[in-house]
Motif scaffolding. Structure first.
Motif, PDB file in Angstrom:
ATOM      1  N   ILE A  50       0.236   4.360  -9.269  1.00 14.11           N
ATOM      2  CA  ILE A  50       0.132   3.335 -10.315  1.00 14.11           C
ATOM      3  C   ILE A  50       0.332   1.950  -9.712  1.00 14.11           C
ATOM      4  N   LEU A  51       1.305   1.807  -8.822  1.00 15.12           N
ATOM      5  CA  LEU A  51       1.577   0.514  -8.184  1.00 15.12           C
ATOM      6  C   LEU A  51       0.416   0.075  -7.298  1.00 15.12           C
ATOM      7  N   VAL A  52      -0.133   0.995  -6.518  1.00 20.35           N
ATOM      8  CA  VAL A  52      -1.256   0.660  -5.645  1.00 20.35           C
ATOM      9  C   VAL A  52      -2.477   0.261  -6.463  1.00 20.35           C
ATOM     10  N   GLN A  53      -2.726   0.958  -7.569  1.00 18.38           N
ATOM     11  CA  GLN A  53      -3.862   0.600  -8.408  1.00 18.38           C
ATOM     12  C   GLN A  53      -3.675  -0.797  -9.001  1.00 18.38           C
ATOM     13  N   ALA A  54      -2.495  -1.098  -9.503  1.00 21.66           N
ATOM     14  CA  ALA A  54      -2.241  -2.426 -10.073  1.00 21.66           C
ATOM     15  C   ALA A  54      -2.379  -3.514  -9.012  1.00 21.66           C
ATOM     16  N   LEU A  55      -1.866  -3.278  -7.820  1.00 23.53           N
ATOM     17  CA  LEU A  55      -1.962  -4.286  -6.754  1.00 23.53           C
ATOM     18  C   LEU A  55      -3.405  -4.457  -6.277  1.00 23.53           C
TER      19      LEU A  55
END
Length: 94
Positions: A50-55
């Motif tokens: 989720i964090l990688v997708q948002a970044l």
């Protein structure tokens, strides 16, 4: 005093990336959490995805918002995302 707009390019890109990650990926989150429960893997994988997708989305939208004309494209994409998420939520909850 020179007042700048609250919606700078960077803030717009971050807001758009968070909105798309949180709202437009309901099905992905359902499948991701189902996989996590079935496989017994760590919740760290889910959070990192989720964090990688948002970044990644923030990075892409930052490039798109560098020019003032692209803000209208981002606004249109945000509107389309909201409408499609609303229709998907209607189908799921009705």
């Amino acid at each position: 005093m020179n007042q700048s707009s609250f919606w700078t390019s960077a803030r717009l890109a971050v807001f758009f990336a968070v909105f798309v990650t949180a709202v437009a990926n309901i099905t992905m989150f359902e499948k991701l959490f189902a996989w996590q429960v079935e496989s017994g893997s760590s919740l760290t994988y889910v959070v990192s995805l989720i964090l990688v997708q948002a970044l990644l989305l923030t990075w892409i939208f930052t490039f798109l918002s560098c020019h003032k004309g692209y803000r209208y494209v981002l606004a249109l994409l945000l509107l389309v995302t909201a409408i499609s998420s609303y229709r998907r939520a209607q189908i799921i909850f009705l």
